[in-house]
Design a protein around this motif. Sequence first.
Motif, PDB file in Angstrom:
ATOM      1  N   LYS A  80       0.836  -1.197   0.000  1.00 34.73           N
ATOM      2  CA  LYS A  80       0.000   0.000   0.000  1.00 34.73           C
ATOM      3  C   LYS A  80       0.875   1.253   0.000  1.00 34.73           C
ATOM      4  CE  LYS A  80      -3.973  -1.982   2.459  1.00 34.73           C
ATOM      5  NZ  LYS A  80      -3.483  -3.371   2.444  1.00 34.73           N
ATOM      6  N   SER A  81       0.316   2.335  -0.559  1.00 39.46           N
ATOM      7  CA  SER A  81       0.962   3.659  -0.536  1.00 39.46           C
ATOM      8  C   SER A  81       2.404   3.593  -1.033  1.00 39.46           C
ATOM      9  CB  SER A  81       0.925   4.240   0.883  1.00 39.46           C
ATOM     10  OG  SER A  81      -0.403   4.340   1.351  1.00 39.46           O
ATOM     11  N   LEU A  82       2.605   2.948  -2.175  1.00 35.89           N
ATOM     12  CA  LEU A  82       3.944   2.819  -2.725  1.00 35.89           C
ATOM     13  C   LEU A  82       4.464   4.169  -3.220  1.00 35.89           C
ATOM     14  CD1 LEU A  82       3.510  -0.464  -4.773  1.00 35.89           C
ATOM     15  CD2 LEU A  82       4.861  -0.166  -2.695  1.00 35.89           C
ATOM     16  N   THR A  83       5.710   4.451  -2.925  1.00 37.31           N
ATOM     17  CA  THR A  83       6.354   5.673  -3.393  1.00 37.31           C
ATOM     18  C   THR A  83       7.436   5.320  -4.410  1.00 37.31           C
ATOM     19  OG1 THR A  83       8.068   5.618  -1.690  1.00 37.31           O
ATOM     20  CG2 THR A  83       5.983   6.723  -1.127  1.00 37.31           C
ATOM     21  N   ASP A  84       7.940   6.338  -5.078  1.00 41.69           N
ATOM     22  CA  ASP A  84       9.018   6.122  -6.035  1.00 41.69           C
ATOM     23  C   ASP A  84      10.247   5.529  -5.346  1.00 41.69           C
ATOM     24  OD1 ASP A  84      10.159   6.642  -8.792  1.00 41.69           O
ATOM     25  OD2 ASP A  84      11.557   7.821  -7.588  1.00 41.69           O
ATOM     26  N   SER A  85      10.526   5.971  -4.126  1.00 40.03           N
ATOM     27  CA  SER A  85      11.699   5.430  -3.416  1.00 40.03           C
ATOM     28  C   SER A  85      11.492   3.958  -3.068  1.00 40.03           C
ATOM     29  CB  SER A  85      11.982   6.239  -2.148  1.00 40.03           C
ATOM     30  OG  SER A  85      10.874   6.217  -1.275  1.00 40.03           O
TER      31      SER A  85
END
Length: 309
Positions: free
Chosen positions: A261-266
Amino acid sequence: MRRAVREWLGRYAPEGVVAVALSGGADSLALTAAACAEADAVDALIVDHGLQAGSAEVAARAATQALKLGCRSAQVLPVTVESPGGPEAAARQARYAALDEARQGLPVLLGHTLDDQAETVLLGLARGSGARSIQGMAEFDAPWGRPLLGLRRNVTRELCGDLGMDPWEDPHNTAPEFTRVRLRAEVLPLLEEVLGGGVAAALARTAAQLREDGEVLDGLAGELLADARAGDALRIETLATVAPALRRRVIRGWLLEHGAKSLTDSNLRAVEALVTQWRGQGGVAVGGSSGGTRLVAAREHGRLILRSE
């Protein structure tokens, strides 16, 4: 307005029966009027967030306006806003959940305009999460329909005036503590002034172009994901030599389908490094925590795996 709704119905709801999310504000009120003129049947859904004094009266007034415009029905949906993530995010989550539950299988039209699209693109740019974050809102992302993405906000106000409708002015739309309000009132006007106009339309065009590109890349990534599967894992060998844009899309799709969930680019780049910059590093936490455990991506025997820790 009518032409925009008519064209949307022809593309996505040829049966001509829709629901409309109505707040009583100019955008949704004008959308409801146009939908009643063009669709065979319209059900109005009015969410009462209960965040302001008199919100029940505002919702009841919107329901009355909807029936006068010709809606088949008008339903007020009281909600409780209490989930985490800040007041804007919590209200949005409660609103969409209520609309989804009440729509009875119909697509729900939303009053987002070109101006809203431009604001969304600017917010995505500020997050810096890649092209996906600046693709903006889609014209149809089932069950949510947005027929007005090609129209400026002032057009909805003009229609309300022409029809003698008095829209509700939400005080939250002028509250400077909300980031989107400052974008609307300060940032976009300044950009228009400095860059000579046309900024909102240019941002919306950029979003549309990126969405088209993204659809192609997502299709290719879906094929690559199928090729890379090894049960619940992914084969490193398959991922190692493909273009980064495709590899990260494959990793993103794989993570999401397993509960991340809530994956970011980093997050994505750290998992990608397990494929392309392997130095024996440990796993990467990717969200999806529950019950005292967290979801972790790791490299093991030539494969990307997910485990709970």
